[in-house]
Write a protein that holds these residues in place. Sequence first.
Motif, short mmCIF file in Angstrom:
data_model
loop_
_atom_site.label_atom_id
_atom_site.label_comp_id
_atom_site.label_asym_id
_atom_site.label_seq_id
_atom_site.Cartn_x
_atom_site.Cartn_y
_atom_site.Cartn_z
N TYR A 400 -15.78 13.98 -2.78
CA TYR A 400 -14.87 12.85 -2.93
C TYR A 400 -15.57 11.52 -2.71
O TYR A 400 -14.94 10.51 -2.41
N CYS A 401 -16.90 11.49 -2.93
CA CYS A 401 -17.66 10.27 -2.65
C CYS A 401 -17.26 9.10 -3.54
O CYS A 401 -17.43 7.95 -3.17
N SER A 402 -16.73 9.37 -4.74
CA SER A 402 -16.30 8.28 -5.62
C SER A 402 -14.84 7.90 -5.39
O SER A 402 -14.38 6.88 -5.91
N THR A 403 -14.11 8.70 -4.63
CA THR A 403 -12.70 8.41 -4.33
C THR A 403 -12.55 7.65 -3.02
O THR A 403 -11.68 6.78 -2.90
N ILE A 404 -13.39 7.96 -2.05
CA ILE A 404 -13.28 7.37 -0.71
C ILE A 404 -13.36 5.84 -0.73
O ILE A 404 -12.53 5.18 -0.09
N PRO A 405 -14.33 5.22 -1.44
CA PRO A 405 -14.39 3.75 -1.43
C PRO A 405 -13.12 3.09 -1.94
O PRO A 405 -12.66 2.09 -1.37
N SER A 437 -23.33 3.71 -14.23
CA SER A 437 -22.09 2.94 -14.20
C SER A 437 -21.18 3.37 -13.06
O SER A 437 -20.46 2.57 -12.48
N ALA A 438 -21.21 4.67 -12.70
CA ALA A 438 -20.44 5.13 -11.55
C ALA A 438 -20.97 4.51 -10.28
O ALA A 438 -20.20 4.13 -9.38
N LEU A 439 -22.30 4.39 -10.19
CA LEU A 439 -22.91 3.72 -9.03
C LEU A 439 -22.55 2.25 -9.01
O LEU A 439 -22.23 1.68 -7.96
N ASN A 440 -22.59 1.60 -10.17
CA ASN A 440 -22.24 0.18 -10.25
C ASN A 440 -20.85 -0.09 -9.70
O ASN A 440 -20.60 -1.12 -9.07
N GLU A 441 -19.92 0.84 -9.99
CA GLU A 441 -18.55 0.69 -9.49
C GLU A 441 -18.53 0.59 -7.97
O GLU A 441 -17.86 -0.26 -7.39
N GLN A 442 -19.29 1.47 -7.30
CA GLN A 442 -19.31 1.45 -5.84
C GLN A 442 -20.01 0.20 -5.33
O GLN A 442 -19.64 -0.35 -4.29
N CYS A 443 -21.04 -0.26 -6.05
CA CYS A 443 -21.73 -1.49 -5.66
C CYS A 443 -20.81 -2.70 -5.77
O CYS A 443 -20.91 -3.64 -4.98
N GLU A 444 -19.91 -2.67 -6.75
CA GLU A 444 -18.93 -3.74 -6.86
C GLU A 444 -18.02 -3.76 -5.63
O GLU A 444 -17.70 -4.83 -5.09
N TYR A 445 -17.61 -2.56 -5.19
CA TYR A 445 -16.79 -2.48 -3.98
C TYR A 445 -17.54 -3.08 -2.80
O TYR A 445 -17.01 -3.88 -2.03
#
Length: 483
Positions: A400-405, A437-445
């Motif tokens: 769930y690493c992409s859901t938690i942020p 792009s999935a990483l970029n999303e978390q970097c935006e957060y």
Amino acid sequence: MQEVKIDSSPVQIAPNAKIMVQNNYTQDIRTILSNRQMWEEENLDGEILDMYYISFTKPRPVENEILRKAELELCEKRLAQDNILCLYGDEGVGVTTLLAQFAKTHGANCVSYFYNGLDSLLLNRETMNQSVIEQLYWYIRGVKLDDQFSSSLSLNNICGPLYKRQRKSNQPIYFVFDGFDDLPSDKIGEVKQFLENMFWNDGRFIFSGKKKNIEKIIPTNKKLSISENEILNFDEATVKDYFRKIDSSIAEEELQQLYSITRGSGSRMNYVMKKYVKTGRLKELLSSNFTGDSDLYNDDYHHIFDKALSVTFDFYGTLAFAGMPLDAAILSEILSQDIEEVKELIKENKDFVLISENNLCCFRDEGFHKYLKDKLKESKHPIELNILRVLQQPNHVAAYCSTIPSLMVSLNETDGLLAFLSMENMQQILNTQKSQSALNEQCEYGYRACQEKPGTNYAKLFRFIGPRGIVRGGQMPLPNQRQ
């Protein structure tokens, strides 16, 4: 871990590469979205029928659906003149159903993406890109894209083949986007970035929502003509004919009452049909004090909660605010119940929830799901905190690493978010999603979280600037801590 052969990939990921090793931390997106996994119409021949069939976000089939022929013709005429058409109407009027009809009617040349306002995973840019790419690949090649290659393609990769395919066709390519007019605040930027890469000059687009709302999310540097049209409730004759086809014994006076109660709203007609007409309870409805303004879900709500135990409240609240269908095992941890007790709870509430063959649990009725989210909104914060508590356990973080942020953003857990987005966890996100792009999303957060307290988090800000600035779709390893 598993090895995947890539030497036959439509896009070469690395020179001379024949295999890649990928981490299988999460289920495929299709298996965790309730729309496709639990409600997909069976294809007995096992063949890909069209682009609409490929779309894993298409809405649940509507029983006794009314085809809006006049509105479909209007859409075609408007799109012959304008780049974008916006369709709007009262809640429950049936805009989503109309958009699905349009996409299905033009299944050979229409990309569709439906956000139901419930599954937050649907607004991940990676998920949106994946769905659009898979449909465009079918449009270009006439075959389904192999799942193991879908994450290695970008919209830029298929621009050339797409233009060649369009030149051979005498039909425009349509794009249907539903639900983008009412987005969570933390997802607006992500959707805007996704839409930047659309084929605005060559495609024709239909959005749900009013023109003024759609103009806020589409690129401003494009010269696009936009029109809008209001979708109205069904008229009295259509409503009567709808119920008469379901039960020809319904008297004219009763049909008049049904029109008064439903007001021609597609969602109300569907609810009344399922709960009262098909179950033989029509007399009960007509003898009640229901009117066109009555809350149809009120009886269901009180049936569940008037004498409910706390675990029942937590059960429904968790399903309402999870943002995705939940595995029964995860649900048991969140509720602090044995998994067999959870399955029994699901069984006891089978009129409102269901569990799939792969143990995913969700609501039967999306309308009731949205209703509960509103009714239980005062309890949203503690429920989401409890969900986060479980997802952050070491045995679940990878999955769930992409859901938690996203959940932390919803809870305003700025410090917790920055602690979670460590170099190690961001590398885990990159490995899990297999996409920059999935990483970029978390970097935006992380970047936005740092900006909330720029003085305190100045040093942490540089952790997110590098990956955040990478050209979207490019591949680049994460900088190390020293960099």
